[in-house]
Enzyme design. Sequence first.
Site: not given
Length: 355
Positions: A221, A224, A136
Site C-alpha cells: 500500500k 511514506k 505491526k
Amino acid sequence: MVTTAEPPSTTTAATQPPPAGQKPTRPRVLSGVKPSGSPHLGNYLGAIKRWVDAQDQYDNFFCVVDLHAITEDQDPANMARLTREVAGLYFAAGLDPKKSTVFVQSHVPAHAELGWLLNCVTPMGWLERMTQYKDKAAKQGDNRERISVGLFDYPVLMAADILLYQAHYVPVGDDQRQHVELTRDVAERFNRLFGPTFVVPEALIGESGARIMGLSDPTKKMSKSEDLPGQSIGIFDDPSDIRKAIMRATTDSQRDIVFDESRPGIYNLLTIFEVLSGESRPAIEARFEDKGYGDFKKALAELVLDSLAPIQARYKQLMTSGELEHLLREGAERAAPVANETLRHVKNALGFLVS
Ligand code: TRP
C-alpha cells in the site's frame, strides 16, 4: 434527570431510524485519516476524494485521528504540523464545512472517554485476532517491550469514533474492513448487554482507487516509507519530485498498457489515471493503445499535477490565513454535542451516577 429521546434502534445501518436526539435526513458517515505522515496521493484518492464526491448523499463527519497517531512512535515535534496538513487537505480537497463536520479527534474528549468505556466491554480475544495489530507487532519482532498497549487497543478507539456519532456507514479502504467488523461486534454486544444504544454501522469499501499501491513496490500500500524512496507521492511535493517519482515507478518488461491485476505496477498507475480522469477503463486502454510506458507515465504525471494544483493553491491559502484554525474550532463545536449526547446515553446504560 430527564430523558428526552428514545435510544436508537439496533437494526443494521440501511434500515435504521434516526439515532437518539438527532434527525438526520440522510444516512450518516464518519471516517478519518491518521496524521502519522504527510498526506499522500493514496490518502487523497483512496479516502478523501471519495468523501468529497459523495458529500451530498450523506450527513458527514470527518476527523483527523491524532489519538490514533500516538499508538506508534510519533515525534511530538511533528504532531501538530501533520495534524494541520491532513486537516488542511480535507478542506483543500473540497470538504465543505457547510456540508461536512470536520474536526480533530483529540479536540472532542468524548472519543477517549468512550474508548475507555468500550474497552471494558471488548474481549481481549477479539483484539488479538486483528491482522493489522498482528502485522505491526510482527514488524517489532513481537517484542512486548516495543509495542504499546495503545497499538493493541487501537480498534476500540476506532469503534468509539464511529459509534459516538451513530454513523450508518464508514467509508474506508479494504485494509480497515476488519476494524469496522469489530466495531459492529462491539456495538451489538453493548446493545445486547446494556440495551439499545448504538447504531450498528457498515463499511463502505470503494471499488477503484480504494487501494492505491506504492510506486516503487506496487505490492505494498502507498505509504511514506523511509526504506523505499519514491514509494509515495506527497500531496504537497514539488512538481519536479512528483514527475520523477512517476517516471521511475516500477512497471514490468511487457509493453501493452491494459488493466491487468497480475501486473501490479502498471495496474496501479492505470488505476490512478482512472480515478483522476474519471474515464472508463476501455477508453484509457484505447488512448494508450500504441504508446509506450514512457508516454503513458508522462501523461499520468501531467494529470496528477493538474489535479493537485488547485488543491495545493487552496491549501496554501488556508494554512497562511488562520482560516484552518477557525474551521477546526467550528467543527469541534459542532461535533462535541453529538458525541456528548451518545456518551450520556452510554453512561446511563452502564449505570453511572450522572452529574
Ligand atoms: N484506522 C483508520 C486507518 O488507519 C483510521 C481511523 C481511525 C478511522 N478512526 C476511524 C477510519 C474511524 C474510519 C472511522 O485508516
